[in-house]
Design a protein around this motif. Structure first.
Motif, PDB file in Angstrom:
ATOM      1  N   ALA A  54      13.533  10.061  -2.243  1.00 55.24           N
ATOM      2  CA  ALA A  54      14.027  10.646  -3.458  1.00 55.24           C
ATOM      3  C   ALA A  54      14.171  12.064  -3.052  1.00 55.24           C
ATOM      4  O   ALA A  54      14.909  12.817  -3.988  1.00 55.24           O
ATOM      5  CB  ALA A  54      13.026  10.414  -4.515  1.00 55.24           C
ATOM      6  N   ASN A  55      13.978  12.224  -1.982  1.00 55.36           N
ATOM      7  CA  ASN A  55      13.929  13.865  -1.338  1.00 55.36           C
ATOM      8  C   ASN A  55      15.371  14.065  -0.725  1.00 55.36           C
ATOM      9  O   ASN A  55      15.352  13.704   0.652  1.00 55.36           O
ATOM     10  CB  ASN A  55      12.898  14.223  -0.493  1.00 55.36           C
ATOM     11  CG  ASN A  55      12.991  15.553   0.355  1.00 55.36           C
ATOM     12  OD1 ASN A  55      13.330  15.373   1.338  1.00 55.36           O
ATOM     13  ND2 ASN A  55      12.848  16.621  -0.414  1.00 55.36           N
TER      14      ASN A  55
ATOM     15  N   VAL B 160       0.778  -1.145  -0.156  1.00 59.85           N
ATOM     16  CA  VAL B 160      -0.054  -0.019   0.118  1.00 59.85           C
ATOM     17  C   VAL B 160       1.142   1.155  -0.073  1.00 59.85           C
ATOM     18  O   VAL B 160       1.803   1.383   0.773  1.00 59.85           O
ATOM     19  CB  VAL B 160      -1.003   0.033   1.267  1.00 59.85           C
ATOM     20  CG1 VAL B 160      -2.006   1.164   1.114  1.00 59.85           C
ATOM     21  CG2 VAL B 160      -1.772  -1.311   1.144  1.00 59.85           C
ATOM     22  N   LEU B 161       0.511   1.970  -0.999  1.00 52.71           N
ATOM     23  CA  LEU B 161       1.753   3.202  -1.263  1.00 52.71           C
ATOM     24  C   LEU B 161       1.088   4.511  -1.332  1.00 52.71           C
ATOM     25  O   LEU B 161       0.056   4.768  -1.909  1.00 52.71           O
ATOM     26  CB  LEU B 161       2.256   2.656  -2.587  1.00 52.71           C
ATOM     27  CG  LEU B 161       3.400   3.664  -3.462  1.00 52.71           C
ATOM     28  CD1 LEU B 161       4.577   3.603  -2.608  1.00 52.71           C
ATOM     29  CD2 LEU B 161       3.465   3.082  -4.919  1.00 52.71           C
ATOM     30  N   THR B 162       1.948   5.324  -0.571  1.00 47.16           N
ATOM     31  CA  THR B 162       1.596   6.953  -0.794  1.00 47.16           C
ATOM     32  C   THR B 162       2.740   7.495  -1.534  1.00 47.16           C
ATOM     33  O   THR B 162       3.860   7.217  -1.374  1.00 47.16           O
ATOM     34  CB  THR B 162       1.354   7.353   0.616  1.00 47.16           C
ATOM     35  OG1 THR B 162       0.036   7.308   1.224  1.00 47.16           O
ATOM     36  CG2 THR B 162       1.601   9.118   0.510  1.00 47.16           C
ATOM     37  N   ILE B 163       2.417   8.319  -2.325  1.00 47.42           N
ATOM     38  CA  ILE B 163       3.495   8.977  -3.273  1.00 47.42           C
ATOM     39  C   ILE B 163       3.426  10.468  -2.995  1.00 47.42           C
ATOM     40  O   ILE B 163       2.295  11.112  -3.235  1.00 47.42           O
ATOM     41  CB  ILE B 163       3.356   8.759  -4.948  1.00 47.42           C
ATOM     42  CG1 ILE B 163       3.425   7.341  -5.154  1.00 47.42           C
ATOM     43  CG2 ILE B 163       4.340   9.422  -5.400  1.00 47.42           C
ATOM     44  CD1 ILE B 163       3.050   6.921  -6.436  1.00 47.42           C
ATOM     45  N   LEU B 164       4.436  10.909  -2.286  1.00 41.97           N
ATOM     46  CA  LEU B 164       4.509  12.351  -2.058  1.00 41.97           C
ATOM     47  C   LEU B 164       4.958  12.876  -3.204  1.00 41.97           C
ATOM     48  O   LEU B 164       6.444  12.675  -3.549  1.00 41.97           O
ATOM     49  CB  LEU B 164       5.271  12.744  -0.748  1.00 41.97           C
ATOM     50  CG  LEU B 164       4.834  12.146   0.603  1.00 41.97           C
ATOM     51  CD1 LEU B 164       5.676  12.777   1.454  1.00 41.97           C
ATOM     52  CD2 LEU B 164       3.391  12.611   0.992  1.00 41.97           C
TER      53      LEU B 164
ATOM     54  N   ALA C 252       8.949   9.348  -1.074  1.00 40.12           N
ATOM     55  CA  ALA C 252       9.201  10.707  -0.631  1.00 40.12           C
ATOM     56  C   ALA C 252       9.757  11.531  -1.901  1.00 40.12           C
ATOM     57  O   ALA C 252      11.287  11.358  -1.927  1.00 40.12           O
ATOM     58  CB  ALA C 252       9.955  10.752   0.460  1.00 40.12           C
ATOM     59  N   ALA C 253       9.050  12.305  -2.599  1.00 40.47           N
ATOM     60  CA  ALA C 253       9.539  12.767  -3.709  1.00 40.47           C
ATOM     61  C   ALA C 253       9.223  14.217  -3.936  1.00 40.47           C
ATOM     62  O   ALA C 253       9.264  14.741  -5.042  1.00 40.47           O
ATOM     63  CB  ALA C 253       9.045  12.089  -5.253  1.00 40.47           C
TER      64      ALA C 253
ATOM     65  N   ALA D 221      10.613  21.375   1.881  1.00 36.22           N
ATOM     66  CA  ALA D 221       9.216  21.054   1.963  1.00 36.22           C
ATOM     67  C   ALA D 221       8.654  19.765   2.305  1.00 36.22           C
ATOM     68  O   ALA D 221       7.931  19.584   2.740  1.00 36.22           O
ATOM     69  CB  ALA D 221       8.337  21.664   0.831  1.00 36.22           C
ATOM     70  N   GLY D 222       9.538  19.002   1.918  1.00 31.87           N
ATOM     71  CA  GLY D 222       9.440  17.520   1.826  1.00 31.87           C
ATOM     72  C   GLY D 222       9.492  16.628   3.299  1.00 31.87           C
ATOM     73  O   GLY D 222       9.292  15.483   3.533  1.00 31.87           O
TER      74      GLY D 222
END
Length: 338
Positions: free
Chosen positions: A125-126, A5-9, A101-102, A107-108
């Motif tokens: 990635a941030n 289960v994935l959240t993409i920022l 985390a992109a 801000a990330g």
């Protein structure tokens, strides 16, 4: 197999778009819980149509209002949220096990740090998260048992080239140095005078990689490589003198690990961010990334010493590490303002 289960920022940026491309190649393996963006309403709307997340978050309230209207008009069940608190909410939701985390820049940090404290698998990635708060973030990872997988092609390459289960002990692992490769960017062969007169359009015209404008400008100045040096220090528990930078214009060797016995192990591949993204999404398995095979026949690989006189930002990063304290955070802030 139960889907991740994935959240993409930062779903509407380059890394987010590439992540969704990889996800779409593996139906049933991933479930998209939430997508987040800033102002790109049309792109977010299209992503909602395709991936049907439970939540879509826009950091800008006007963009959130516009997206909310469009989603309702199309009868989608996606709930639209807004603001920094909502980013933390979808990053730490109990249903979520994996966070991409992109979001670009500092801000990330808040949502990514919250996910680390919540024990999520974080695909990072941030790089600014570690530049600004390296010790704090790594302490949060250790305390919660979160899993950290780097997405930057260079750090992902080093991760792949280190022994499985590397715990930051260079001596025990027989590691002598980490070698970060840099393409040199679009200004690699220009004089200092030509660089001073360069246009923004020239700065974002990277010769090898398709990236967002911020990271493209940072790459042109080698500031991005400097930030990666600081990131490597925290990711791999490396002392500054154990981190080396070499300019490799072809962007085929993505980075290397030098060992005490004289071996150098490198990760190579076509310059396409879907490779490190797929590696992290599937870890410890390897999954299809949709990337063309690397063709080495007829190719020449060259390596150069970086010129810190024409590109002083790289040396500034090493200087910030030497100073310690908040120096890296100050350097990052100055870079973001610039």
């Amino acid at each position: 197999m139960k889907p991740r289960v994935l959240t993409i920022l930062g779903a509407t940026g380059t890394i987010g778009v590439n992540t969704l491309d990889v996800v779409a190649r593996h139906p049933g393996r991933f479930e998209v819980f939430a997508l987040t963006g800033a102002t790109q309403v049309e792109r977010m709307l299209e992503q909602c149509r395709t991936h049907r997340p439970r939540f879509a978050v826009m950091s800008e309230p006007t963009a959130a209002a516009a997206l909310r209207t469009r989603v309702a008009a199309e009868g989608m069940t996606v709930e639209v949220l807004e603001g920094a608190a909502a980013l933390i909410e979808v990053a730490t939701a109990p249903e979520v096990d994996t966070l991409m985390a992109a979001i670009v820049g500092a801000a990330g940090l808040p949502a990514t740090l919250a996910a680390a404290q919540a024990g999520k698998r974080i695909l990072l990635a941030n790089k600014e998260t570690l530049v600004v708060s390296g010790q704090l973030f790594m302490d949060a990872i250790a305390a919660s048992g979160a899993e950290l997988l780097p997405i930057d092609s260079e750090h992902n390459a080093i991760f792949q080239s280190l022994p499985r289960g590397f715990d930051g002990d260079f001596q025990r692992a027989g590691v002598k140095a980490l070698w970060l490769t840099a393409s040199g960017g679009p200004f690699r062969t220009l004089s200092a005078e030509a660089i001073a007169a360069a246009t923004p359009a020239q700065a974002v015209a990277h010769p090898n990689w398709v990236m967002g404008k911020k990271i493209s400008v940072d790459s042109a100045s080698l500031m991005n490589k400097g930030l990666e040096v600081i990131e490597a220090r925290w990711l791999f528990n490396a002392r500054p003198e154990q981190i080396k930078v070499v300019v490799h214009p072809q962007s085929i060797v993505h980075s290397m690990v030098e060992y005490a016995d004289g071996s150098v192990i490198a990760q190579m591949g076509t310059p396409d961010m879907r490779t490190p993204i797929a590696y992290a999404l599937g870890f410890p398995e390897r999954i299809d990334a949709g990337v063309p095979a690397l063709e080495l026949i007829g190719r020449q690989l060259t390596f150069e010493t970086p010129d810190t006189a024409r590109f002083p930002c790289l040396q500034l990063a090493f200087d910030a590490l030497a100073v310690g304290g908040n120096a890296a955070a100050v350097l990052n802030a100055a870079n973001e303002v610039a």
